[in-house]
Design a protein around this motif. Sequence first.
Motif, PDB file in Angstrom:
ATOM      1  N   UNK A 249     -16.275   1.401 120.967  1.00 53.34           N
ATOM      2  CA  UNK A 249     -15.028   0.665 121.453  1.00 53.34           C
ATOM      3  C   UNK A 249     -15.930  -0.524 121.695  1.00 53.34           C
ATOM      4  N   UNK A 250     -15.459  -1.221 121.216  1.00 55.02           N
ATOM      5  CA  UNK A 250     -16.461  -2.550 120.964  1.00 55.02           C
ATOM      6  C   UNK A 250     -16.456  -3.198 122.532  1.00 55.02           C
ATOM      7  N   UNK A 251     -17.918  -3.273 122.951  1.00 51.07           N
ATOM      8  CA  UNK A 251     -18.011  -4.161 124.392  1.00 51.07           C
ATOM      9  C   UNK A 251     -17.579  -3.041 125.720  1.00 51.07           C
ATOM     10  N   UNK A 252     -17.664  -2.048 124.934  1.00 50.35           N
ATOM     11  CA  UNK A 252     -17.767  -1.133 126.037  1.00 50.35           C
ATOM     12  C   UNK A 252     -18.504   0.340 125.856  1.00 50.35           C
ATOM     13  N   UNK A 253     -18.546   0.536 125.050  1.00 52.07           N
ATOM     14  CA  UNK A 253     -19.393   1.931 124.486  1.00 52.07           C
ATOM     15  C   UNK A 253     -18.788   3.125 123.755  1.00 52.07           C
ATOM     16  N   UNK A 254     -18.403   4.270 123.540  1.00 52.00           N
ATOM     17  CA  UNK A 254     -17.821   4.982 122.508  1.00 52.00           C
ATOM     18  C   UNK A 254     -17.341   6.394 123.319  1.00 52.00           C
ATOM     19  N   UNK A 255     -16.750   7.217 123.019  1.00 52.42           N
ATOM     20  CA  UNK A 255     -15.894   8.505 122.829  1.00 52.42           C
ATOM     21  C   UNK A 255     -15.891   9.687 121.902  1.00 52.42           C
ATOM     22  N   UNK A 256     -15.515  10.290 121.963  1.00 48.72           N
ATOM     23  CA  UNK A 256     -15.946  11.451 120.867  1.00 48.72           C
ATOM     24  C   UNK A 256     -14.368  11.595 120.832  1.00 48.72           C
ATOM     25  N   UNK A 257     -13.695  11.858 119.027  1.00 43.90           N
ATOM     26  CA  UNK A 257     -12.626  11.743 118.782  1.00 43.90           C
ATOM     27  C   UNK A 257     -12.437  13.075 117.620  1.00 43.90           C
TER      28      UNK A 257
END
Length: 270
Positions: A46-54
Amino acid sequence: MTRRFLFGFVFMMIGAVMAPAQESDLISLETRQDSQGWEAVGRLDIRGKGFCTAALIRDRLILTAAHCLFDDDGSLIPAERFEFRAGLRDGRAAATRNITRAIAHPDYSHNGEATRPAEVAKDIAVLELDRPIRAVRMRPYLIAEQPLTGDQVGVVSYGRGREDAPSLQEVCQVLGRQTGVIVMTCDVEYGSSGSPVFMMRDGQTKIASVVSAMAQVDGRKVALGTSLQGPLTSLLAHFAAMGPARPGGTQRLISTGERNDTGAKFISAD
């Protein structure tokens, strides 16, 4: 991304649950051989925020946590800020796709009250890829029936300190369920939000839940996931009825109520 909180409302029943089975340690899936069967799990950047998993559930559709779709100010994140990197290991992905639209469950309310069971119970979203992923080693996962107290499950996740390769915990346990929330002993970390929780059913590995948050129950770290027995079917039915993606890509569903007989969810990580 992953949220952490004290989960006070759950589980008078936990004290009566059988002693947990022996849990397995986290295994870093750093080689192609280690990753076989897990390539359809990826990091959702997520540009500008971080990441999750999917995880891939159709050739153009991935499943993650709904709270991953919201920015720090509570606004929906535009679809163009997301990128799905399937099977990411050491900077290389088996497939990379942009997102054309992202849809949270219609009954999910992102109000920052992560301790509310009603929020955790609906914390799922689907994101549409700009192009399908069609590869023998990256087949979409099927959805399992909801796990029961005492069931053994496993989780594949990215997280803080293990961003560059997925980690597998082959065995953790379902401690209990309440109001659509599944409490598990799985080891998750910030960034694990949206991670798929797996069960073996009919000789196949199927998604049984999606990670929403980390919590503590009686001082013990646990993972919270969504029971997909109803919410996922409803979400997918509305997604199918929406037609082509709109400009901007991020949409919220309007209504709910369809029968849901599938389910998947994993712990959330912010």
